[in-house]
Design an enzyme around this catalytic site. Structure first.
Site, mmCIF file in Angstrom:
data_model
loop_
_atom_site.group_PDB
_atom_site.id
_atom_site.type_symbol
_atom_site.label_atom_id
_atom_site.label_comp_id
_atom_site.label_asym_id
_atom_site.label_seq_id
_atom_site.Cartn_x
_atom_site.Cartn_y
_atom_site.Cartn_z
ATOM 1 N N LYS A 1 -8.870 2.957 -2.926
ATOM 2 C CA LYS A 1 -9.431 2.223 -1.775
ATOM 3 C C LYS A 1 -10.809 3.139 -0.834
ATOM 4 O O LYS A 1 -10.815 4.822 -1.515
ATOM 5 C CB LYS A 1 -8.688 2.694 -0.551
ATOM 6 N N CYS B 1 -5.341 -2.228 2.880
ATOM 7 C CA CYS B 1 -5.150 -2.167 4.279
ATOM 8 C C CYS B 1 -6.360 -2.548 4.826
ATOM 9 O O CYS B 1 -6.919 -3.829 4.717
ATOM 10 C CB CYS B 1 -5.243 -1.430 4.775
ATOM 11 N N GLU C 1 0.825 -1.207 0.134
ATOM 12 C CA GLU C 1 -0.002 0.406 0.122
ATOM 13 C C GLU C 1 0.997 1.235 0.040
ATOM 14 O O GLU C 1 2.328 1.584 1.210
ATOM 15 C CB GLU C 1 -1.012 -0.252 1.128
#
Length: 307
Positions: A131, A165, A44
């Site tokens: 995200k 994540c 990430e």
């Protein structure tokens, strides 16, 4: 081919910024080629950086000028998609023959997104995932993605999807990705905790898929010559923990901790049918008469012009 080698490249964003970090990524070309990896997953926010410990001058109800300066520097270190960096990564994919999945900080207008990019050796930049939900104070600096960037791609290693994540802990997002038929689940992260290992094994077992998680590794504040509030000076900022997991939750490689490295494992997607014999969470183990999930995949721009 059902059998292939997949890899997690555990490295971190470098203090010199995106140019130095890109050079570091490209320096792994020979190692990637020698490993025979058909897929390489990277962490990430690798290009653009994860500014762990940075407060961006924000207090509840007001923001300090130095925070605006910090954000301006961070914005300048982000990348355009497409742009020079994506061209370089497409070249790396073509030269190594590996699909690449990499976390970046993407500039779009005046907003930043924590984005995952997909590269194919023949097609170059395939697409991206933004995200959906930045965690905690990440919301100060990153916008939220929408349902228009939830792709799954047919690749040489199987059907490929990526979740970033703590998105991995969103049950409805997981269900949507399972329904898209993900066979190799990519999880770029900066979460170094033991609980992350538990989550990765759970997702592999729940989705009956292979999981490749790549985490950044960062030196301690003392080694970097900086001070980070409320963080021990001798503790690494990010300790790694990249891992590859099989569809029954078995660890195939890793976790790799405390150092850079290319973690590899051989997978066989023919195993997935056997794994799903007694559990297919969006198939024979679902109860659509009781539960139903609706996913809105339309882009949601802040302004829409109709003409």
């Amino acid at each position: 081919m059902a059998k292939s080698i997949v890899a997690a490249l555990q490295i971190g964003a470098l203090p010199g910024g995106k140019d130095e970090t890109l050079e570091q990524i490209l320096s792994w070309e020979d190692a990637i080629r020698d490993s025979g990896a058909a897929l390489v997953v990277m962490p990430e926010a690798l290009l653009g950086g994860y500014p762990k410990g940075e407060g961006f001058g924000t207090q509840l109800g007001y923001r300090l000028p130095e925070g605006r300066e910090a954000f301006a520097r961070y914005f300048a270190n982000a990348i355009d998609v497409p742009g020079a960096e994506t061209e370089a990564l497409a070249g790396l994919s073509a030269r190594t023959g590996a699909n690449l999945v990499i976390g970046v900080i993407e500039r779009a207008g005046s907003t930043l997104y924590c984005t995952v990019l997909y590269f194919d050796p023949q097609a170059g930049l395939l697409g991206k995932h933004r995200k959906l939900m930045p965690t905690g104070t990440e919301r100060l600096i990153w916008g939220k993605g929408d349902g228009s960037t939830l792709p799954v791609f047919d690749t040489q290693v199987g059907k490929l999807g990526a979740v970033v994540c703590w998105e991995n802990m969103m049950p409805l997002l997981r269900t949507a990705m399972y329904a898209k038929g993900v066979e190799v689940w990519c999880a770029p992260t900066v979460d170094e905790r033991e609980m992350w290992q538990v989550s990765m094994r759970h997702i592999a077992h729940e989705g009956r898929c292979f999981v490749v998680s790549a985490c950044q590794v960062q030196a301690s504040p003392n080694q970097l010559g900086v001070e980070i509030a409320n963080w021990p000076g001798d503790r690494p900022l990010i300790a790694g923990g990249s891992v590859i997991v099989g569809p029954m939750g078995d660890v195939l490689a890793g976790p790799l901790r405390g150092e850079a490295g290319l973690l590899t494992a051989q997978i066989d997607t023919d195993e997935l049918i056997r794994a799903r014999y007694d559990y297919d969470v969006v198939g024979h183990y679902a109860r659509p008469d009781v539960f139903e999930l609706s996913v809105d995949e339309r882009a949601k721009p802040g302004v829409r012009f109709n003409s």
